[in-house]
Scaffold this active site. Structure first.
Site, mmCIF file in Angstrom:
data_model
loop_
_atom_site.group_PDB
_atom_site.id
_atom_site.type_symbol
_atom_site.label_atom_id
_atom_site.label_comp_id
_atom_site.label_asym_id
_atom_site.label_seq_id
_atom_site.Cartn_x
_atom_site.Cartn_y
_atom_site.Cartn_z
ATOM 1 N N ASN A 203 0.827 -1.207 0.000
ATOM 2 C CA ASN A 203 0.000 0.000 0.000
ATOM 3 C C ASN A 203 0.860 1.256 0.000
ATOM 4 O OD1 ASN A 203 -1.878 2.006 0.384
ATOM 5 N ND2 ASN A 203 -2.983 0.980 2.016
ATOM 6 N N ASP A 204 1.480 1.559 1.138
ATOM 7 C CA ASP A 204 2.235 2.803 1.223
ATOM 8 C C ASP A 204 3.393 2.861 0.230
ATOM 9 O OD1 ASP A 204 0.571 3.659 3.252
ATOM 10 O OD2 ASP A 204 1.803 2.749 4.812
ATOM 11 N N VAL A 205 3.986 1.706 -0.083
ATOM 12 C CA VAL A 205 5.165 1.699 -0.961
ATOM 13 C C VAL A 205 4.801 1.949 -2.427
ATOM 14 C CG1 VAL A 205 6.503 0.207 0.557
ATOM 15 C CG2 VAL A 205 5.168 -0.819 -1.278
ATOM 16 N N VAL A 206 3.478 1.995 -2.754
ATOM 17 C CA VAL A 206 3.065 2.321 -4.123
ATOM 18 C C VAL A 206 2.216 3.591 -4.140
ATOM 19 C CG1 VAL A 206 3.147 -0.044 -4.992
ATOM 20 C CG2 VAL A 206 1.051 0.782 -3.933
#
Lengths: 462, 99
Positions: free
Chosen positions: A388-391
């Site tokens: 989630n956060d890494v994209v």
């Protein structure tokens, strides 16, 4: 064996550790490297047993046997998805050993009335302090990762103030112990304070920040061993401890850089606690469109290149084997499949790589962020699996986002993006993800493993 | 202010830190987990101190602390090296197809 020969054996062990670590620079030589380090350790242990002062072999052998059996069983049984917990626990045990050795040294000196001199009192204090913090800090990290306690940051009013007060108190106790190093009461007090600090420092840190915490505790376990080396005036401990300390510090820095945050912010920022505030910020972003695996199969089958982006959700769903089968089907149809690995995907450095390697994905398909980011504009389909956060494109576009500036995988530049997710809930850091609302993004809701299996069946029957 | 053995140990510490940074910087992110578990096993070198504490003739309490330290350090050493070995055995290049 004379002391000189034992010292030479330690030197050989240290050289083997360095060569072992150097062989970790390539997956081809890594296994050999691990064996070299293990042989180094064996040499160090055998040499120590030959010291003239070692007379009570019963106790030593008993300890070695008990520890070996526990280590053997744990290493055999642990599932690859549980590796972050395992590493956390091993870090903690390393810290415990250093604290206990320093304690034993002090008590031994009390019985023979030989007060330590020079740097030894300071080294004793550092061993007990760092070792104690490593032990309980690792146990809390273990409990969070094993979900024995909440993975969210635990906060209470005045937390920073209370922690600072306890840290100052601990510092005062440390100074007192340096001045009277044979005071058992003070020794116990410092050990107790260190154990308390370890708990207090790790409970306010959220699950998504665990890669930093584990890397840092890894470093501490080395530094504690290093301090113990000064206590015993033993170069084997000093060298090995500083190697591990350096290793953990480098990993900590890599993890912090990958989140664009300072170590201080990770440790004291309680990231992920301000959920409500962050979600309010992401008001009306449009609507996310939900698709079925059958819809997705059409697009996958017409693709030339596919990139899979795994995250912690893949580990939770144990979906790595299903993903491997999916990518095999795609590869059989002549579609190029790669995996994009963000440095902080998962709960520890390298977490995704280990899981995918376990599922027999060849390691040359696992591409690092900097290498794969320029390839997204030419990629037909991206499959985001439990990441989630890494994209999150807000890291590039939205200056008000808490993760603005964090390097992310630029998946939104691909032609189609499929996101497999349980629900629309924001990720661990509690930050809304505009990727879900983009025109080229298609959401598939459900358990990662189940969806991947359905998708694979649909592609096979297409 | 510092006696000779302490200076020698400090020298070793600083040089080893530099070696550590040089060597570890070359480890690819692919192998960061085995690096952590493997380096963790190396930090089990405290076993040396633990053996000296448990095996020498002195206060009983010190020996028992040493015994506990041996157990912890040995879990670290054996568990760390074996689990690293298990992980590294899984990393395969693409030309080697299992089936």
């Amino acid at each position: 064996m004379t002391t000189t020969l034992i010292q030479l054996a330690y030197l050989i062990a240290a050289v083997l550790f360095i060569l072992g670590l150097r062989n970790l620079s390539s997956p081809k030589t890594a296994s050999l490297g691990n064996v070299m380090s293990a042989v180094g350790m064996l040499i160090a242990i055998v040499a120590t047993l030959l010291y003239q002062e070692v007379v009570d072999y019963g106790m030593v052998i008993a300890g070695i046997l008990v520890g070996s059996v526990i280590g053997l069983v744990a290493a055999r049984r642990v599932a690859m998805t549980d590796m972050p917990q395992m590493v956390a626990l091993l870090n903690g045990f390393g810290g415990a050993a250093s604290t206990l050795v320093a304690g034993a040294e002090v008590i031994g000196r009390i019985s023979t009335d030989q007060p330590p001199t020079g740097v030894v009192p300071i080294a004793v204090v550092l061993s007990v302090l760092i070792g104690g913090i490593t032990l309980t800090g690792s146990l809390v990290a273990f409990a969070k990762l094993q979900e024995l306690m909440t993975g969210s940051p635990i906060q209470y009013p005045g937390q920073q103030f209370i922690n600072a007060a306890i840290a100052l108190g601990t510092l005062a106790l440390c100074v007192l112990l340096v001045m009277s190093p044979l005071d058992v009461g003070l020794l116990a007090a410092v050990a107790g304070a260190a154990l308390l600090l370890g708990v207090l420092l790790v409970i306010p840190i959220g699950g998504a920040d665990m890669p930093v915490v584990i890397a840092l505790l890894n470093s501490y376990s080395g530094l504690a061993a290093c301090a113990t080396g000064f206590v015993l005036d033993n170069s084997a401990l000093v060298i090995s401890g500083s190697l591990v300390g350096a290793s953990g510090l480098i990993l900590t820095k890599i993890m912090c850089d990958a989140m664009n945050r300072s170590l201080g912010n990770v440790l004291f920022g309680a990231f992920g606690a301000q959920t409500e505030q962050a979600v309010v910020g992401g008001e009306d972003q449009g609507t996310a469109t939900a698709y079925t695996p059958l819809d997705a199969a059409v697009i996958f089958s017409n693709a030339q290149s596919v990139v899979v982006v795994p995250g912690y959700g893949m580990a939770v769903a144990q979906a790595q084997h299903a993903v491997r089968e999916l990518t095999d089907s795609l590869a059989e149809s002549g579609i190029e499949v790669n995996f994009a690995i963000h440095p902080v995907a998962g709960r520890m450095p390298g977490h995704m790589n280990v899981l995918l390697a376990e599922a027999d994905v060849p390691y040359d398909r696992l591409i690092e962020m900097d290498e794969i980011n320029p390839q997204f504009p030419e990629t037909d389909v991206v499959l985001v699996l439990g990441a989630n956060d890494v994209v999150n494109p807000a890291a590039r576009e939205d200056e008000s986002s808490p993760i603005y500036g964090m390097p992310v995988l630029e998946v939104d530049k691909a032609t189609h993006v499929f996101v497999i997710k349980r629900s629309m809930n924001p990720g661990f850091a509690g930050i809304q993800n505009p990727l879900f609302f983009k025109d080229n993004t298609m959401m598939i809701f459900g358990d990662a493993k189940k969806v991947v299996i359905e998708l694979n069946d649909a592609i096979k029957n297409y | 202010m510092l006696e000779a053995p302490a200076i020698a140990a400090l020298t070793i510490l600083v040089l080893a830190l530099f070696v550590g940074v040089e060597v570890i910087s070359k480890v690819p992110p692919l192998l960061h987990t085995p690096l952590m578990s493997g380096s963790n096993a190396i930090s089990g070198i405290t076993i040396v101190g633990a053996i000296l504490a448990a095996g020498t003739e002195h206060a009983a309490l010190a020996k028992w602390l040493g015994f506990a330290a041996i157990v912890f350090a040995m879990i670290n050493v054996v568990g760390g090296f074996l689990v690293t070995n298990r992980m590294l055995a899984m990393f395969k290049p693409k030309d080697r197809k299992a089936d």
